[in-house]
Design an enzyme around this catalytic site. Structure first.
Site, PDB file in Angstrom:
ATOM      1  N   LYS A   1       0.829  -1.211   0.000  1.00 35.16           N
ATOM      2  CA  LYS A   1       0.000   0.000   0.000  1.00 35.16           C
ATOM      3  C   LYS A   1       0.864   1.263   0.000  1.00 35.16           C
ATOM      4  O   LYS A   1       0.637   2.189  -0.773  1.00 35.16           O
ATOM      5  CB  LYS A   1      -0.926   0.034   1.229  1.00 35.16           C
TER       6      LYS A   1
ATOM      7  N   ARG B   1      -9.521  -0.073   9.234  1.00 35.74           N
ATOM      8  CA  ARG B   1      -9.016  -1.410   9.558  1.00 35.74           C
ATOM      9  C   ARG B   1     -10.115  -2.295  10.135  1.00 35.74           C
ATOM     10  O   ARG B   1      -9.873  -3.467  10.410  1.00 35.74           O
ATOM     11  CB  ARG B   1      -7.902  -1.287  10.579  1.00 35.74           C
TER      12      ARG B   1
ATOM     13  N   ARG C   1      11.827  -5.676   4.936  1.00 35.84           N
ATOM     14  CA  ARG C   1      11.528  -4.254   4.717  1.00 35.84           C
ATOM     15  C   ARG C   1      12.441  -3.361   5.557  1.00 35.84           C
ATOM     16  O   ARG C   1      12.657  -3.594   6.734  1.00 35.84           O
ATOM     17  CB  ARG C   1      10.058  -3.978   5.075  1.00 35.84           C
TER      18      ARG C   1
ATOM     19  N   ARG D   1      11.370  -1.295  11.067  1.00 31.73           N
ATOM     20  CA  ARG D   1      10.290  -0.999  12.003  1.00 31.73           C
ATOM     21  C   ARG D   1      10.281  -2.018  13.130  1.00 31.73           C
ATOM     22  O   ARG D   1      10.493  -3.195  12.906  1.00 31.73           O
ATOM     23  CB  ARG D   1       8.946  -1.014  11.264  1.00 31.73           C
TER      24      ARG D   1
ATOM     25  N   ARG E   1      -0.019  -9.254  13.702  1.00 31.87           N
ATOM     26  CA  ARG E   1      -0.667  -8.224  12.866  1.00 31.87           C
ATOM     27  C   ARG E   1      -1.489  -8.881  11.760  1.00 31.87           C
ATOM     28  O   ARG E   1      -2.556  -8.401  11.388  1.00 31.87           O
ATOM     29  CB  ARG E   1       0.396  -7.289  12.265  1.00 31.87           C
TER      30      ARG E   1
HETATM   31  P1  AMP Z   1       0.702   0.368   9.681  1.00 28.05           P
HETATM   32  O1  AMP Z   1       1.844   1.304   9.499  1.00 28.05           O
HETATM   33  O2  AMP Z   1      -0.497   0.727   8.873  1.00 28.05           O
HETATM   34  O3  AMP Z   1       1.108  -1.090   9.520  1.00 28.05           O
HETATM   35  O4  AMP Z   1       0.232   0.523  11.230  1.00 28.05           O
HETATM   36  C1  AMP Z   1       1.110   0.231  12.294  1.00 28.05           C
HETATM   37  C2  AMP Z   1       0.317   0.085  13.594  1.00 28.05           C
HETATM   38  O5  AMP Z   1      -0.369   1.321  13.880  1.00 28.05           O
HETATM   39  C3  AMP Z   1      -0.769  -0.971  13.595  1.00 28.05           C
HETATM   40  O6  AMP Z   1      -0.254  -2.288  13.867  1.00 28.05           O
HETATM   41  C4  AMP Z   1      -1.682  -0.451  14.714  1.00 28.05           C
HETATM   42  O7  AMP Z   1      -1.087  -0.694  15.983  1.00 28.05           O
HETATM   43  C5  AMP Z   1      -1.659   1.056  14.477  1.00 28.05           C
HETATM   44  N1  AMP Z   1      -2.691   1.507  13.518  1.00 28.05           N
HETATM   45  C6  AMP Z   1      -2.483   2.017  12.265  1.00 28.05           C
HETATM   46  N2  AMP Z   1      -3.651   2.320  11.663  1.00 28.05           N
HETATM   47  C7  AMP Z   1      -4.627   1.993  12.554  1.00 28.05           C
HETATM   48  C8  AMP Z   1      -6.051   2.044  12.506  1.00 28.05           C
HETATM   49  N3  AMP Z   1      -6.716   2.475  11.404  1.00 28.05           N
HETATM   50  N4  AMP Z   1      -6.733   1.636  13.600  1.00 28.05           N
HETATM   51  C9  AMP Z   1      -6.099   1.197  14.696  1.00 28.05           C
HETATM   52  N5  AMP Z   1      -4.764   1.090  14.806  1.00 28.05           N
HETATM   53  C10 AMP Z   1      -4.015   1.481  13.745  1.00 28.05           C
END
Ligand code: AMP
Length: 213
Positions: A17, A90, A127, A161, A172
């Site tokens: 994404k 999400r 990554r 990360r 996740r």
């Molecule tokens: P990402 O960078 O999108 O993989 O997000 C990293 C982490 O941020 C996730 O594993 C969640 O802990 C938190 N997070 C990101 N977006 C959301 C969302 N829309 N709702 C809840 N938690 C989120």
């Protein structure tokens, strides 16, 4: 008014994404809004909000709907820009919040990148991100310079990360698998869902995405 539909990129962690969003920003002038990036920025700043969500991110658990919705509202100008929503919604409930409290009737297109879990784990453990310019790398398919620096800005500040470890990645993925079907059903019901085979190469995926905008 930007006059264009907003885009929602849906896919498991590592589905590509962020990479596709970067290209759409560069070549088509979209604004990219990633809830993960916004939350990580709060954590880096050491803000109260950042401190309250730090542990959840480290464990790959979801932050509350209100926190992410407020963060988005504080960072968008929906009247004048076309956005790419990345990492939000999400859950089905977040999809409803997006529609009712954020977009309020503005048009969107949802694009789902479908990728198998094993491929995702491979991608995520490889990554790396440039801590200076934000360029995303994959140690195998999109490597760093041979001296380990960023190919764009030559920084040696290359980071992995904290939640890109195999154990947290599996957690996740579980969160994602549980929530994805209701989200896809929601957008299918609205007639604005496009599914793309996310195991294709970056270029092929990009061509398909561009057809949707
Ligand atoms: P990402 O960078 O999108 O993989 O997000 C990293 C982490 O941020 C996730 O594993 C969640 O802990 C938190 N997070 C990101 N977006 C959301 C969302 N829309 N709702 C809840 N938690 C989120």
């Amino acid at each position: 008014m930007s006059g264009r539909d907003h885009l929602i990129l849906i896919g498991a962690p590592g589905a590509g994404k962020g990479t596709q969003a970067d290209r759409l920003v560069e070549k088509h002038g979209f604004k990219h809004i990633s809830t993960g990036n916004l939350l990580r920025a709060e954590i880096s700043k050491g803000s109260e909000l950042g401190n309250s969500v730090k542990e959840l991110l480290a464990q790959g658990k979801l932050v509350s709907d209100d926190i992410v919705a407020d963060l988005i509202l504080a960072n968008v100008d929906l009247e004048n820009e076309a956005y790419i929503f990345d990492g939000f919604p999400r859950t089905r409930h977040q999809a409803e919040i997006l529609e009712e409290k954020i977009l309020k009737g503005r048009k969107v297109k949802a694009i789902y990148f479908n990728v198998q879990t094993d491929q995702l784990v491979d991608r995520l453990t490889n990554r790396r991100t440039c801590g200076e310019c934000g360029e995303i790398f994959n140690l195998i398919t999109k490597p760093l310079n041979s001296d380990g620096t960023c190919t764009q800005c030559h920084s040696d500040n290359i980071v992995q990360r904290k939640d890109d470890t195999e154990e947290v990645i599996r957690d996740r993925m579980q969160v994602f698998s549980k929530e994805i079907s209701p989200i896809l059903e929601y957008y299918k019901g609205k007639g604005c869902l496009k599914e793309i085979d996310g195991s294709l190469g970056m270029e092929e995926i990009y061509k398909e995405v561009v057809q949707e905008i």
